[in-house]
Design a protein around this motif. Structure first.
Motif, PDB file in Angstrom:
ATOM      1  N   PRO A  24      12.358   7.193 -16.688  1.00 51.87           N
ATOM      2  CA  PRO A  24      12.012   5.842 -16.212  1.00 51.87           C
ATOM      3  C   PRO A  24      11.075   5.873 -14.996  1.00 51.87           C
ATOM      4  N   GLN A  25      10.319   4.792 -14.871  1.00 56.22           N
ATOM      5  CA  GLN A  25       9.474   4.599 -13.695  1.00 56.22           C
ATOM      6  C   GLN A  25      10.300   4.001 -12.568  1.00 56.22           C
ATOM      7  N   VAL A  26       9.800   4.256 -11.341  1.00 55.71           N
ATOM      8  CA  VAL A  26      10.431   3.660 -10.165  1.00 55.71           C
ATOM      9  C   VAL A  26       9.344   2.943  -9.379  1.00 55.71           C
ATOM     10  N   ARG A  27       9.596   1.692  -9.006  1.00 54.50           N
ATOM     11  CA  ARG A  27       8.593   0.913  -8.275  1.00 54.50           C
ATOM     12  C   ARG A  27       9.100   0.577  -6.882  1.00 54.50           C
ATOM     13  N   ARG A  28       8.162   0.736  -5.910  1.00 54.44           N
ATOM     14  CA  ARG A  28       8.440   0.323  -4.552  1.00 54.44           C
ATOM     15  C   ARG A  28       7.272  -0.521  -4.063  1.00 54.44           C
ATOM     16  N   ASP A  29       7.585  -1.670  -3.455  1.00 51.40           N
ATOM     17  CA  ASP A  29       6.545  -2.555  -2.918  1.00 51.40           C
ATOM     18  C   ASP A  29       6.525  -2.445  -1.406  1.00 51.40           C
ATOM     19  N   ILE A  30       5.318  -2.335  -0.867  1.00 54.98           N
ATOM     20  CA  ILE A  30       5.160  -2.323   0.581  1.00 54.98           C
ATOM     21  C   ILE A  30       4.009  -3.264   0.941  1.00 54.98           C
ATOM     22  N   ALA A  31       4.093  -3.867   2.145  1.00 58.30           N
ATOM     23  CA  ALA A  31       3.021  -4.720   2.664  1.00 58.30           C
ATOM     24  C   ALA A  31       2.402  -4.000   3.856  1.00 58.30           C
ATOM     25  N   VAL A  32       1.110  -3.736   3.788  1.00 57.55           N
ATOM     26  CA  VAL A  32       0.403  -2.954   4.785  1.00 57.55           C
ATOM     27  C   VAL A  32      -0.594  -3.856   5.506  1.00 57.55           C
ATOM     28  N   VAL A  33      -0.534  -3.862   6.842  1.00 55.19           N
ATOM     29  CA  VAL A  33      -1.488  -4.633   7.640  1.00 55.19           C
ATOM     30  C   VAL A  33      -2.584  -3.687   8.114  1.00 55.19           C
ATOM     31  N   VAL A  34      -3.830  -3.974   7.729  1.00 54.27           N
ATOM     32  CA  VAL A  34      -4.976  -3.135   8.089  1.00 54.27           C
ATOM     33  C   VAL A  34      -6.096  -4.014   8.618  1.00 54.27           C
ATOM     34  N   THR A  62      -3.283   7.251  -2.807  1.00 52.58           N
ATOM     35  CA  THR A  62      -3.288   8.226  -3.900  1.00 52.58           C
ATOM     36  C   THR A  62      -3.236   9.653  -3.365  1.00 52.58           C
ATOM     37  N   LEU A  63      -3.986   9.924  -2.290  1.00 53.77           N
ATOM     38  CA  LEU A  63      -4.024  11.272  -1.733  1.00 53.77           C
ATOM     39  C   LEU A  63      -2.691  11.687  -1.116  1.00 53.77           C
ATOM     40  N   SER A  64      -1.976  10.732  -0.526  1.00 53.26           N
ATOM     41  CA  SER A  64      -0.741  11.069   0.198  1.00 53.26           C
ATOM     42  C   SER A  64       0.513  10.999  -0.660  1.00 53.26           C
ATOM     43  N   ALA A  65       0.435  10.425  -1.855  1.00 54.12           N
ATOM     44  CA  ALA A  65       1.633  10.207  -2.661  1.00 54.12           C
ATOM     45  C   ALA A  65       1.867  11.291  -3.694  1.00 54.12           C
ATOM     46  N   SER A  66       1.018  12.265  -3.790  1.00 53.50           N
ATOM     47  CA  SER A  66       1.114  13.378  -4.741  1.00 53.50           C
ATOM     48  C   SER A  66       0.927  12.897  -6.178  1.00 53.50           C
ATOM     49  N   SER A  67       1.130  13.811  -7.107  1.00 50.97           N
ATOM     50  CA  SER A  67       0.872  13.504  -8.523  1.00 50.97           C
ATOM     51  C   SER A  67       1.953  12.637  -9.138  1.00 50.97           C
ATOM     52  N   THR A  95      14.990  10.373  -8.005  1.00 53.27           N
ATOM     53  CA  THR A  95      16.099   9.798  -7.250  1.00 53.27           C
ATOM     54  C   THR A  95      15.540   8.917  -6.142  1.00 53.27           C
ATOM     55  N   ASP A  96      16.414   8.123  -5.538  1.00 50.32           N
ATOM     56  CA  ASP A  96      15.993   7.278  -4.419  1.00 50.32           C
ATOM     57  C   ASP A  96      15.459   8.116  -3.272  1.00 50.32           C
ATOM     58  N   ASP A  97      16.092   9.270  -3.016  1.00 45.67           N
ATOM     59  CA  ASP A  97      15.616  10.134  -1.936  1.00 45.67           C
ATOM     60  C   ASP A  97      14.195  10.631  -2.201  1.00 45.67           C
ATOM     61  N   ASP A  98      13.913  10.972  -3.469  1.00 41.46           N
ATOM     62  CA  ASP A  98      12.556  11.424  -3.828  1.00 41.46           C
ATOM     63  C   ASP A  98      11.530  10.336  -3.504  1.00 41.46           C
ATOM     64  N   VAL A  99      11.888   9.129  -3.890  1.00 37.43           N
ATOM     65  CA  VAL A  99      10.937   8.028  -3.724  1.00 37.43           C
ATOM     66  C   VAL A  99      10.780   7.687  -2.255  1.00 37.43           C
ATOM     67  N   GLU A 100      11.890   7.716  -1.481  1.00 37.94           N
ATOM     68  CA  GLU A 100      11.801   7.385  -0.068  1.00 37.94           C
ATOM     69  C   GLU A 100      10.913   8.384   0.673  1.00 37.94           C
ATOM     70  N   ARG A 101      11.033   9.706   0.310  1.00 35.80           N
ATOM     71  CA  ARG A 101      10.171  10.698   0.947  1.00 35.80           C
ATOM     72  C   ARG A 101       8.701  10.411   0.652  1.00 35.80           C
ATOM     73  N   LEU A 102       8.404  10.026  -0.581  1.00 33.06           N
ATOM     74  CA  LEU A 102       7.011   9.721  -0.958  1.00 33.06           C
ATOM     75  C   LEU A 102       6.509   8.501  -0.184  1.00 33.06           C
ATOM     76  N   ILE A 103       7.341   7.475  -0.056  1.00 27.50           N
ATOM     77  CA  ILE A 103       6.934   6.265   0.672  1.00 27.50           C
ATOM     78  C   ILE A 103       6.693   6.597   2.138  1.00 27.50           C
ATOM     79  N   ALA A 104       7.570   7.410   2.714  1.00 27.39           N
ATOM     80  CA  ALA A 104       7.409   7.800   4.114  1.00 27.39           C
ATOM     81  C   ALA A 104       6.100   8.558   4.321  1.00 27.39           C
ATOM     82  N   SER A 105       5.758   9.421   3.370  1.00 30.59           N
ATOM     83  CA  SER A 105       4.493  10.168   3.465  1.00 30.59           C
ATOM     84  C   SER A 105       3.294   9.232   3.399  1.00 30.59           C
ATOM     85  N   VAL A 106       3.367   8.252   2.513  1.00 32.03           N
ATOM     86  CA  VAL A 106       2.279   7.276   2.378  1.00 32.03           C
ATOM     87  C   VAL A 106       2.126   6.476   3.660  1.00 32.03           C
TER      88      VAL A 106
END
Length: 801
Positions: free
Chosen positions: A710-720, A734-739, A776-787
C-alpha cells in the motif's frame, strides 16, 4: 485577363462558342474564372438623335428635348424627353430608353411629368446602362450611328467576355495576341489579326536616348509625333474594347498606349515632348533620388530602381509607372512615344515596395517579347495619326544587342516524353504541336531539339516541352493508367513521435490547425521581436508579406485577429511549420527550425449552461500550460521545467522559458499589454512556441514492476518566499525524500492572514511506497523529517501548522 470574344475573333478563326472556348483554354492551362456579357441586361434602348434642346420653363437645369428614335418608334414622330444632362444638345446621337424599357438595377422607364412637362422616356448615361461606374452626362455616340438601331446590337453588348487566370510564368499570354496564339495552336489555324504596319516618315524630328544601364534596358524604341489633338474623342469602338478589358478610358493618346498593350502585350508610355528637358537617359537611381508618379505619389527610390530621366531628373519609373512632370494632358500637342524592353530582373519587385502593381509591371516582370517593340510602336503611331491627326517622325531605336535575351534550343527525348505522359505520341504530332507554338524544331536521333520563340520565357528545359505537348494534344486524350512502382516506406525513428499523434492532442484540447504564410508583415514581426533580424524577400507578393518569419506567432496572431473581427469570441489555433532564424546578418545565412506554436484567446471553455461562471473567464497562462503538459505527456517526457523569463512581446511576470533536460526548448506567455492594445485584441492572447525536435522527443517506455504494497500519504504545508517556484520546491522534495517518494501532489496555494507578506504557503501531498514491503509510520516520519530539514536549509522554508 479579360478577353472580349469579338476582339479575339479579329485575330484568329474561332470554331467554338464562348463557353466551349473557355473550357478548351482551361484545359490548356488558362482557367476560365468568369464568363459574362459585355453589359448587364437591359431592353428597349435605341440609338436616337436629339433634334432640339430647349430650356425647361420651370427649371434652369432641365432641358426639353425633341428626339428622333427612328421610324419604328412613335410612328417616326419625335419624342419629347426632359433631360438634366449638361451635354444634351441638338445634333447629338445618344441612347434613348423608351417607355417600357428595363434598365440595370430593376429600373423601369414609365411616362413621367417633370415640373409640369411630359417626358416620353429617358436619355441614358453610360452608368445607367451599366457601361461605366460613373458618368457626367448622357452617352455620346458617333455622328454616323444609325438612328433607330437597338443599342445592344449597335455596340455588340452581348459580346461574351472571358476572364482568364493567367499563371505567373505565362506573361506572353497577357494580351489578345497571346491568347490568339494559343487558340491558333489548339485549332491548327493561323493568326489573322492586324498585320505589322510600315510607317512613312512625315517629319525628321527625333529625340536622343542613352542606355546607361544596358543590361536592364537593352532596347528603347521612340517616336516623335507632332500636332496631336488630345482633346479629340476616343472612338467608341476603342472605348468599348478598353472597358470590356477592364481598363479605364483617359484620353486619346493614353487610351492608344493602353490599347496596344492589351492587343500586343507591349506596355508603352507617352511623354509630353515639350516637358522633356535634354536627352533621355535610362539609368539606375542615385541615393536619395525621388520621383512624383502619375498617381500623385512621391516616392524615394532605391539605387537598384531603373529610371528614365532627362536633364532635370526622373520622368518615369521604368516598367512600372510614368512621372507626373511629363504626363500628357488636354493641352498636349507634341508627344514622344516610348516602347522599350526592360529585363524582368530589372522590374521584379520594384513597384511592390510602394504598393504599385500596374498593368505594365505585371507584364515586364513576367517577360515581354524582346522582338515586339517595333511592331507595337508602328501600331501605336498609326492609331495616334488616325485618331488625333498628328504627324509621325522616324521610329528610332537605341539598343545594346548583346544584352537582349536569346532562346537556346531545348532537347526533347522521345523516350522521356513517353515515360512522363504514359502514352506514345506520334512523331509528326509532336512536331506539328511544337511548330504550332511557333517553335523551330529539328530532328535528332533521340527525338527533337526545339528553339522557343522570343516571347516564351517559360520554356527552358525538357519538362517544359513535354508539358507543351501534353496540354495542346489534350490531357483528356491521355488515358488514365495505374502506375506500377515499388513501395518505399519512410523511416520512423522511435524517438520521434508521429505528427498526427502530437497534433491530435491539441485538437482534443479544443485547438484548430492553422496554416499561415511563411512570410509575414515586417512591421508586426519587428514589434514582436525587435532584437531578431528577419530575412527580407527579394520579390514579395505584398508589402505586408515581405520578410521570412522568425516565429510562428505573427501569422497566428494575425489569424486570431481575423477570427475576432468575425465575432469569434473563443479562439484556439496552432500551427506546425518552419521558422527562419538569421544566423549571420552580414551574409544573410539562415537556419530553418521546425516549430510548433499556438495561441489561445477568449473564454476558458465554450459557453453552455453546465459551465460554472469561473470557467467562462478568459483563458490564462495556466490553462495553456496545462495544454502543453498534455502535449509533453504524450511523449513520456518528465523532465520539463518552466522558469520565469523575459521576452519583449510577452507580459512581464506572465512569461516562462520552457526547459527540457536543462536545454531551452520554447516559450510560454501572455501577449504584452501594449501589443494587446495596439493590435486591438478583446482578450489578451496566451502564446506558446516549442522546438519540435527537442521538445517532443519520445522517451522510450521501460518496464517497471508495480508494487503490491500500500501507499502512504502525508500532507505538509510549506511557507516559502514568493520567488521560489513550485518546480524548485518539488525538485528539493524529490532529492531529499529518496526513491521511496512515488509522487508529489500540489493541492493548495495560500496567501493571506497568517502568512507574512512576500511569502506563500504551498500544500504538498507526498505519496510514499516501497516495492518490497509495507512502510511503517516510523519510516514515513523519518522521510518527512528529512524533507523538512532540507527545505529549511535550502529554501528558508517553514512548516505551517
Amino acid at each position: 485577363m479579360r478577353i472580349p470574344y469579338s476582339w479575339l475573333a479579329d485575330w484568329v478563326r474561332m470554331p467554338w462558342a464562348a463557353p466551349e472556348l473557355g473550357s478548351r483554354l482551361t484545359m490548356a492551362g488558362f482557367e476560365l474564372e468568369v464568363l459574362e456579357a459585355a453589359a448587364p441586361p437591359f431592353s428597349q434602348v435605341f440609338v436616337a438623335e436629339i433634334l432640339s434642346a430647349q430650356r425647361h420653363p420651370q427649371a434652369d437645369r432641365l432641358q426639353v428635348c425633341k428626339v428622333n428614335a427612328g421610324p419604328a418608334i412613335n410612328n417616326g414622330e419625335p419624342l419629347q424627353i426632359v433631360c438634366g444632362a449638361a451635354n444634351a444638345r441638338a445634333g447629338l446621337k445618344s441612347a434613348l430608353a423608351i417607355i417600357g424599357a428595363q434598365l440595370p438595377g430593376n429600373l423601369n422607364i414609365e411616362a413621367a411629368k417633370l415640373r409640369g412637362v411630359d417626358s416620353q422616356g429617358m436619355l441614358a448615361s453610360a452608368k445607367e446602362l451599366g457601361l461605366a461606374e460613373a458618368a457626367t452626362g448622357i452617352l455620346e455616340l458617333p455622328a454616323d450611328a444609325p438612328v433607330g438601331t437597338d443599342l445592344r446590337a449597335y455596340l455588340t453588348l452581348d459580346d461574351p467576355i472571358l476572364e482568364l487566370n493567367i499563371t505567373p510564368n505565362r506573361g506572353d499570354a497577357m494580351s489578345i495576341l497571346g491568347i490568339a496564339r494559343e487558340v491558333a495552336a489548339l485549332t491548327n489555324a493561323s493568326i489573322t489579326g492586324p498585320a505589322a504596319e510600315k510607317i512613312a516618315e512625315e517629319h525628321p524630328d527625333t529625340f536622343a536616348v542613352h542606355l546607361d544601364a544596358p543590361d536592364a534596358c537593352p532596347a528603347f524604341f521612340g517616336c516623335v509625333v507632332h500636332g496631336v489633338n488630345n482633346k479629340a474623342a476616343t472612338p467608341v469602338w476603342m472605348k468599348e474594347r478598353l472597358r470590356r478589358a477592364g481598363v479605364r478610358q483617359i484620353s486619346p493618346v493614353v487610351d492608344i498606349t493602353n490599347y496596344v498593350m492589351l492587343e500586343l502585350g507591349q506596355p508603352m508610355h507617352a511623354y509630353d515632348l515639350k516637358k522633356l528637358r535634354g536627352d533621355i537617359h535610362v539609368r539606375l537611381a542615385t541615393i536619395g533620388e525621388s520621383i512624383t508618379l502619375l498617381d500623385g505619389k512621391t516616392v524615394k527610390v532605391d539605387p537598384d530602381v531603373l529610371l528614365i530621366a532627362d536633364r532635370d531628373g526622373p520622368v518615369s519609373m521604368a516598367g512600372v509607372m510614368g512621372g507626373e512632370r511629363t504626363a500628357v494632358n488636354d493641352q498636349t500637342t507634341d508627344v514622344f512615344l516610348e516602347g522599350a524592353y526592360f529585363g524582368p530582373q530589372a522590374v521584379i519587385g520594384r513597384g511592390r515596395r510602394w504598393g504599385l502593381v500596374t498593368d505594365a509591371s505585371q507584364r515586364f516582370e513576367r517577360g515581354v517579347d524582346p522582338s515586339l517593340q517595333r511592331r507595337a510602336m508602328e501600331r501605336a503611331a498609326s492609331l495616334v495619326r488616325t485618331i488625333t491627326g498628328g504627324t509621325i517622325g522616324t521610329i528610332t531605336v537605341t539598343q545594346a544587342p548583346e544584352h537582349l535575351p536569346r532562346r537556346t534550343p531545348v532537347p526533347l527525348r522521345r523516350s522521356r516524353l513517353q515515360q512522363l505522359l504514359g502514352v506514345t505520341v506520334a512523331d509528326d504530332r509532336v512536331v506539328s504541336t511544337l511548330t504550332a507554338l511557333q517553335m523551330k524544331v529539328e530532328a535528332t536521333p533521340e527525338g527533337w531539339r526545339a528553339t522557343p520563340p522570343p516571347h516564351r520565357f517559360d520554356v527552358a528545359i525538357e519538362a517544359d516541352l513535354i508539358e507543351e505537348v501534353a496540354r495542346i494534344v489534350g490531357f483528356d486524350a491521355i488515358p488514365e493508367e495505374e502506375t506500377v512502382a515499388p513501395q518505399r516506406f519512410p523511416s520512423s525513428p522511435e524517438e520521434r513521435p508521429g505528427e498526427r499523434t502530437i497534433l491530435d492532442v491539441l485538437v482534443g484540447r479544443g485547438y484548430e490547425e492553422a496554416i499561415t504564410f511563411a512570410f509575414v508583415d515586417p512591421e508586426l514581426q519587428r514589434r514582436l521581436f525587435p532584437e531578431r533580424a528577419g530575412l527580407p524577400l527579394a520579390n514579395p507578393i505584398a508589402s505586408d508579406l515581405s520578410v521570412m518569419r522568425v516565429s510562428l506567432w505573427p501569422g497566428l496572431l494575425r489569424a486570431a485577429l481575423e477570427n475576432q473581427r468575425r465575432q469569434q469570441d473563443r479562439v484556439r489555433l496552432f500551427e506546425h511549420g518552419a521558422k527562419f532564424i538569421v544566423t549571420d546578418r552580414t551574409t544573410g545565412a539562415t537556419r530553418e527550425v521546425d516549430a510548433l506554436a499556438g495561441v489561445a484567446a477568449g473564454a476558458r471553455l465554450p459557453e453552455q449552461w453546465g459551465v460554472p461562471r469561473d470557467l467562462r473567464a478568459p483563458a490564462d497562462f495556466f490553462d495553456v500550460k496545462g495544454d502543453l503538459e498534455a502535449l509533453f505527456a504524450a511523449t513520456g517526457a518528465t523532465d520539463i521545467l518552466y522558469e520565469p523569463g523575459e521576452l519583449a512581446c510577452l507580459h512581464p511576470g506572465r512569461t516562462a522559458r520552457i526547459l527540457r533536460g536543462g536545454q531551452e526548448i520554447g516559450w510560454l506567455g501572455e501577449l504584452h499589454p501594449l501589443l494587446v492594445r495596439e493590435l486591438d485584441f478583446t482578450y489578451a492572447p496566451v502564446l506558446f512556441e516549442i522546438d519540435t525536435a527537442a521538445a517532443l522527443a519520445v522517451v522510450k517506455p521501460r518496464y517497471r514492476e508495480i508494487s503490491r504494497f500500500p501507499q502512504v500519504r502525508r500532507d505538509i504545508a510549506v511557507v516559502v518566499d514568493e520567488g521560489v517556484s513550485l518546480s524548485a520546491l518539488a525538485e528539493r522534495v524529490t532529492l531529499s525524500a529518496s526513491s521511496l517518494l512515488q509522487n508529489i501532489r500540489i493541492f493548495d496555494l495560500y496567501r493571506g492572514p497568517g502568512v507574512e507578506a512576500g511569502r506563500k504557503s504551498v500544500a504538498l501531498g507526498l505519496i510514499f511506497q516501497d516495492i518490497s514491503r509495507t512502510l511503517t509510520d516510523d519510516d514515513v516520519e523519518r522521510l518527512i523529517a528529512s524533507v523538512v530539514a532540507d527545505l529549511r536549509a535550502k529554501l528558508n522554508a517553514k512548516i505551517r501548522e
